[in-house]
Enzyme design. Structure first.
Site, short mmCIF file in Angstrom:
data_model
loop_
_atom_site.label_atom_id
_atom_site.label_comp_id
_atom_site.label_asym_id
_atom_site.label_seq_id
_atom_site.Cartn_x
_atom_site.Cartn_y
_atom_site.Cartn_z
N GLY A 18 5.12 109.94 6.39
CA GLY A 18 5.67 108.95 5.45
C GLY A 18 6.66 108.03 6.13
O GLY A 18 6.60 106.79 5.98
N ASP A 38 5.16 117.00 10.20
CA ASP A 38 6.03 116.23 9.29
C ASP A 38 6.31 114.84 9.85
O ASP A 38 6.36 114.66 11.08
CB ASP A 38 7.35 117.00 9.09
CG ASP A 38 8.11 116.50 7.88
OD1 ASP A 38 7.54 115.76 7.05
OD2 ASP A 38 9.29 116.86 7.75
N ASN A 95 3.23 120.72 -2.40
CA ASN A 95 2.90 119.28 -2.28
C ASN A 95 2.23 118.71 -3.54
O ASN A 95 2.16 117.49 -3.70
CB ASN A 95 2.00 119.01 -1.06
CG ASN A 95 2.74 119.05 0.26
OD1 ASN A 95 2.19 119.36 1.30
ND2 ASN A 95 4.05 118.74 0.23
C1 FPP Z 1 4.28 115.46 6.06
O1 FPP Z 1 4.63 114.11 6.17
C2 FPP Z 1 2.89 115.61 6.14
C3 FPP Z 1 2.13 116.06 5.12
C4 FPP Z 1 2.59 116.43 3.78
C5 FPP Z 1 0.74 116.22 5.27
C6 FPP Z 1 0.19 116.24 6.66
C7 FPP Z 1 -1.09 115.63 6.50
C8 FPP Z 1 -1.81 115.03 7.45
C9 FPP Z 1 -1.46 115.02 8.87
C10 FPP Z 1 -3.02 114.28 7.06
C11 FPP Z 1 -3.92 114.97 6.11
C12 FPP Z 1 -4.51 116.17 6.70
C13 FPP Z 1 -5.81 116.43 6.75
C14 FPP Z 1 -6.28 117.67 7.38
C15 FPP Z 1 -6.81 115.51 6.25
P1 FPP Z 1 5.51 113.54 5.01
O2 FPP Z 1 4.60 112.84 4.08
O3 FPP Z 1 6.32 114.62 4.38
O4 FPP Z 1 6.40 112.54 5.82
P2 FPP Z 1 7.92 112.20 5.56
O5 FPP Z 1 8.70 113.48 5.71
O6 FPP Z 1 8.21 111.22 6.64
O7 FPP Z 1 7.99 111.62 4.19
#
Ligand code: FPP
Length: 230
Positions: free
Chosen positions: A19, A16, A64
């Site tokens: 973003g 996590d 998601n």
């Molecule tokens: C959470 O960060 C992360 C995700 C929803 C996806 C994790 C994805 C990756 C590491 C990259 C894609 C993966 C592959 C295997 C290609 P968030 O977006 O919820 O961050 P935030 O909480 O700061 O908004």
């Protein structure tokens, strides 16, 4: 009772904070996800080079899909790119790559890559990398229960064998980066006795050093599995 051996064999991570990592730099969230992919490569190398056999990463949840369409398509595109680039890389490193989740939602090309990953890396002995994509712990349990319907006298072993993680050890450690204190529908059955680590570090900043600290802490923890220490 003597404590279990103190080195983990399976680490699972809720990645996590991509973003927020991007937002702090005034960049689009997609840049955070791209940076997150680099961390996957780094942490997978760190885990397998330490002789830990299994790494399970939560990349895209069944929830998601509710994100803005541009972010969803960005993540799906990144996933496809990841598979194209990394199937040969992982073969070179002798790592088995599994995609865990409802793959029926993927487009044809992605599905072919998922199958290719399975066919070309299945049984490789240098470690197992599980990427949970379109994964939800409740959906996994419902799928397992449906697959067992009609059967009587179902045991924990039967249920365990009906999960995506069939044949794998349960995670010893579950890490969530990004400062939130939730499990978010990740490995609900398998994490019953996992040690859970919530760290503030955003996923793109997560490092091998931080992983080592968690492993050291885990190694010093007395896991009793509901029993008492000697
Ligand atoms: C959470 O960060 C992360 C995700 C929803 C996806 C994790 C994805 C990756 C590491 C990259 C894609 C993966 C592959 C295997 C290609 P968030 O977006 O919820 O961050 P935030 O909480 O700061 O908004």
């Amino acid at each position: 009772m003597k404590s279990e051996a103190r080195y983990p064999s399976h680490i699972a991570v809720i990645m996590d904070g991509n973003g927020r990592w991007a937002k702090k730099r005034h960049m689009p969230r997609s840049v955070g996800h791209m940076e997150g992919v680099k961390t996957i490569d780094r942490i997978a190398d760190a885990v397998f080079s330490r002789g830990i056999g299994y790494l399970t990463l939560f990349a895209f949840s069944t929830e998601n899909w509710g994100r803005p369409a541009s972010e969803v398509s960005g993540l799906l595109g990144l996933f496809k790119k990841y598979l194209k680039k990394n199937i040969p890389v992982l073969i070179g490193k002798n790592i088995c790559l599994n995609i865990l989740g409802d793959v029926s939602a993927f487009d044809e090309e992605t599905l072919e890559l998922v199958n290719e990953a399975y066919e070309k890396t299945h049984g490789l002995g240098g470690g197992v990398l599980n990427i949970c994509f379109n994964y939800g712990g409740r959906a996994e349990l419902v799928r397992a229960v449906n697959s067992l319907s009609g059967k009587t006298g179902i045991t924990e072993r039967d249920l365990s064998d009906a999960l995506y993680t069939r044949g794998m050890p349960d995670p010893d450690i579950v890490i969530r980066t990004g400062g939130e204190h939730r499990i978010s529908n990740f490995l609900l059955y398998q994490s019953a006795y996992s040690e859970i680590y919530f760290v503030d570090t955003l996923w793109p900043d997560f490092s091998g050093d931080e992983l080592d600290k968690i492993i050291a802490d885990y190694s010093a923890t007395d896991r009793r599995f509901g029993k008492i220490s000697e």
